[in-house]
Design a protein around this motif. Structure first.
Motif, mmCIF file in Angstrom:
data_model
loop_
_atom_site.group_PDB
_atom_site.id
_atom_site.type_symbol
_atom_site.label_atom_id
_atom_site.label_comp_id
_atom_site.label_asym_id
_atom_site.label_seq_id
_atom_site.Cartn_x
_atom_site.Cartn_y
_atom_site.Cartn_z
ATOM 1 N N UNK A 1 50.737 38.264 33.752
ATOM 2 C CA UNK A 1 51.177 37.301 34.753
ATOM 3 C C UNK A 1 50.751 37.699 36.155
ATOM 4 N N UNK A 2 50.751 39.003 36.438
ATOM 5 C CA UNK A 2 50.264 39.469 37.737
ATOM 6 C C UNK A 2 48.766 39.243 37.841
ATOM 7 N N UNK A 3 48.042 39.520 36.772
ATOM 8 C CA UNK A 3 46.606 39.233 36.764
ATOM 9 C C UNK A 3 46.355 37.752 37.013
ATOM 10 N N UNK A 4 47.233 36.935 36.457
ATOM 11 C CA UNK A 4 47.103 35.489 36.618
ATOM 12 C C UNK A 4 47.183 35.101 38.096
ATOM 13 N N UNK A 5 48.173 35.635 38.795
ATOM 14 C CA UNK A 5 48.312 35.337 40.214
ATOM 15 C C UNK A 5 47.107 35.849 40.995
ATOM 16 N N UNK A 6 46.632 37.038 40.657
ATOM 17 C CA UNK A 6 45.477 37.604 41.355
ATOM 18 C C UNK A 6 44.211 36.796 41.077
ATOM 19 N N UNK A 7 44.112 36.224 39.881
ATOM 20 C CA UNK A 7 42.952 35.396 39.554
ATOM 21 C C UNK A 7 42.896 34.175 40.463
ATOM 22 N N UNK A 8 44.040 33.540 40.686
ATOM 23 C CA UNK A 8 44.047 32.370 41.558
ATOM 24 C C UNK A 8 43.741 32.782 42.996
ATOM 25 N N UNK A 9 44.264 33.947 43.419
ATOM 26 C CA UNK A 9 43.926 34.462 44.745
ATOM 27 C C UNK A 9 42.421 34.682 44.856
ATOM 28 N N UNK A 10 41.824 35.253 43.816
ATOM 29 C CA UNK A 10 40.379 35.480 43.833
ATOM 30 C C UNK A 10 39.623 34.167 43.908
ATOM 31 N N UNK B 1 30.426 48.807 39.051
ATOM 32 C CA UNK B 1 31.354 49.787 38.448
ATOM 33 C C UNK B 1 31.945 50.700 39.528
ATOM 34 N N UNK B 2 31.100 51.181 40.428
ATOM 35 C CA UNK B 2 31.579 52.089 41.465
ATOM 36 C C UNK B 2 32.545 51.393 42.429
ATOM 37 N N UNK B 3 32.325 50.117 42.665
ATOM 38 C CA UNK B 3 33.143 49.393 43.638
ATOM 39 C C UNK B 3 34.492 48.964 43.090
ATOM 40 N N UNK B 4 34.504 48.495 41.835
ATOM 41 C CA UNK B 4 35.704 47.860 41.308
ATOM 42 C C UNK B 4 36.466 48.667 40.265
ATOM 43 N N UNK B 5 35.875 49.730 39.773
ATOM 44 C CA UNK B 5 36.592 50.497 38.759
ATOM 45 C C UNK B 5 37.514 51.500 39.424
ATOM 46 N N UNK C 1 52.327 35.892 49.605
ATOM 47 C CA UNK C 1 52.745 36.294 50.943
ATOM 48 C C UNK C 1 51.860 37.432 51.471
ATOM 49 N N UNK C 2 51.427 38.319 50.582
ATOM 50 C CA UNK C 2 50.522 39.394 50.992
ATOM 51 C C UNK C 2 49.206 38.823 51.505
ATOM 52 N N UNK C 3 48.730 37.763 50.861
ATOM 53 C CA UNK C 3 47.510 37.099 51.342
ATOM 54 C C UNK C 3 47.749 36.510 52.733
ATOM 55 N N UNK D 1 40.572 31.439 45.277
ATOM 56 C CA UNK D 1 40.744 30.806 46.579
ATOM 57 C C UNK D 1 40.165 31.647 47.707
ATOM 58 N N UNK D 2 40.399 32.951 47.652
ATOM 59 C CA UNK D 2 40.104 33.830 48.789
ATOM 60 C C UNK D 2 38.980 34.822 48.535
ATOM 61 N N UNK D 3 38.477 34.898 47.304
ATOM 62 C CA UNK D 3 37.364 35.791 47.023
ATOM 63 C C UNK D 3 37.774 37.080 46.335
ATOM 64 N N UNK D 4 36.794 37.752 45.715
ATOM 65 C CA UNK D 4 37.042 38.953 44.915
ATOM 66 C C UNK D 4 37.518 40.120 45.767
ATOM 67 N N UNK D 5 37.017 40.238 46.995
ATOM 68 C CA UNK D 5 37.411 41.369 47.829
ATOM 69 C C UNK D 5 38.899 41.319 48.168
ATOM 70 N N UNK D 6 39.421 40.122 48.448
ATOM 71 C CA UNK D 6 40.843 39.999 48.733
ATOM 72 C C UNK D 6 41.670 40.383 47.504
ATOM 73 N N UNK D 7 41.301 39.882 46.326
ATOM 74 C CA UNK D 7 42.044 40.202 45.109
ATOM 75 C C UNK D 7 41.976 41.694 44.807
ATOM 76 N N UNK D 8 40.803 42.294 44.981
ATOM 77 C CA UNK D 8 40.644 43.729 44.729
ATOM 78 C C UNK D 8 41.468 44.543 45.714
ATOM 79 N N UNK D 9 41.514 44.112 46.977
ATOM 80 C CA UNK D 9 42.302 44.806 47.993
ATOM 81 C C UNK D 9 43.788 44.774 47.649
#
Length: 332
Positions: free
Chosen positions: A169-178, A316-320, A29-31, A180-188
């Motif tokens: 399990x939360x990582x699992x959901x975020x992986x599918x979001x990534x 590292x600077x972007x995602x850590x 729903x957040x997506x 489908x929608x890309x790494x920036x959406x999952x990271x956000x």
């Protein structure tokens, strides 16, 4: 799956932990809210029209039932608590429904003990999976044909995803979001939900899951070997010999199965391992380069950027995220 209109079914059954059920619903729903459109359509699916009782004693009513014949793109099996044999008798609909969904092309993801339903449906036979470590002895005894991985937080094999706890399990959901929608959406989403995205378990193999969506068992065996030995010297001639193929046949079959040439696949595997260390360790980049199989740091940086679209330092600077004091590694 297409970028929009992805149908998500979250199964609910007796003893379901509602917290693992609704996590996925809230992430998708957040997506939808960020895109201001229906990227995902998400509903709770119960075995029958009768509401089920959750672990906490609350009644969960489904939006639809397993008898309705709807095919989904993504199926989620939440964690549950209860007697397995009793649940098999109570919910005979689950096994054939999962078989139908998988045959129809759905990705199926389980949280913790939800892996039981995958194994009982026969979908994990000859495949790798994980679950919470306390459940593994019983599941090994019941389903010895499954390769249960104790130390891996997330595992994917042929479109079947398993995880070993609520955080995973939360990582699992975020992986599918990534996916489908890309790494920036999952990271956000990760940052906005204010949980620590760093994990003590290694996501390398899980992030390579997309290259295992094939049914060539010989190539799967080669991939299994590369999973264990990617940081050392690799001879594709030796791998071809071990698979009983000529080198030219091996190279052709590997690319046909995975969509990548073996050399590029190996680069991707090493880069995913490097990503994990860049986010989750304080090792310097040279040490990480050596650890994943590159003695030449400049060559490592070039390969890393070609795969990840960032230099190792920029990644590292972007995602850590910032470190948090007294971070606990406890899994629930």
């Amino acid at each position: 799956m297409t970028p929009f209109g992805i149908r998500v079914a979250i199964a609910a059954y007796e003893g379901t932990w509602a917290s693992t059920l609704y996590t996925t619903a809230e992430i998708v729903q957040s997506v939808n809210l960020r895109y201001l459109t229906g990227v995902f359509s998400c509903g709770v699916v119960t075995p029958t029209e009768q509401a089920v009782v959750s672990y906490s004693g609350h009644r969960i009513a489904g939006d639809t039932t397993m008898a309705d014949g709807v095919l989904y793109d993504w199926v989620v099996l939440p964690h549950f608590w209860g007697d397995l044999d009793r649940l098999i008798q109570l919910h005979p609909q689950i096994s054939p429904w999962l078989q139908q969904q998988y045959a129809g092309g759905a990705l199926i993801a389980s949280v913790n003990s939800g892996a039981f339903w995958l194994a009982y449906a026969g979908l994990l036979k000859g495949r790798r999976a994980t679950t919470y470590w306390r459940h593994i002895p019983e599941l090994k005894a019941r389903f010895p044909e499954v390769e249960w991985l104790v130390q891996q937080g997330l595992v994917e094999d042929s479109g079947l995803y398993t995880s070993n706890g609520q955080h995973a399990g939360m990582d699992l959901a975020l992986h599918v979001v990534e996916r489908v929608c890309g790494a920036d959406m999952a990271s956000s989403l990760t940052r906005d939900m204010t949980f620590d995205h760093r994990r003590y378990y290694d996501l390398t193999l899980f992030n390579m899951a997309g290259f295992r969506h094939h049914r060539d068992d010989s190539i799967h065996q080669v991939q299994n070997w590369l999973d264990r030995h990617y940081s050392g010297p690799v001879s594709f001639k030796d791998l071809a010999d071990s698979a009983g193929m000529s080198k030219s046949t091996f190279l052709r079959r590997f690319e046909r199965a995975t969509g990548e040439k073996p050399a590029r696949y190996l680069q991707r595997l090493r880069v995913e391992a490097a990503k994990h260390r860049l986010i989750n360790s304080d090792d310097n980049i040279k040490a990480i380069s050596i650890n994943v199989g590159y003695q030449d740091i400049s060559h490592f940086s070039k390969v890393f950027k070609s795969v990840a679209a960032h230099s190792p330092r920029s990644f590292r600077n972007r995602y850590r995220p910032r470190k948090k004091a007294n971070r606990s590694n406890t899994q629930y």
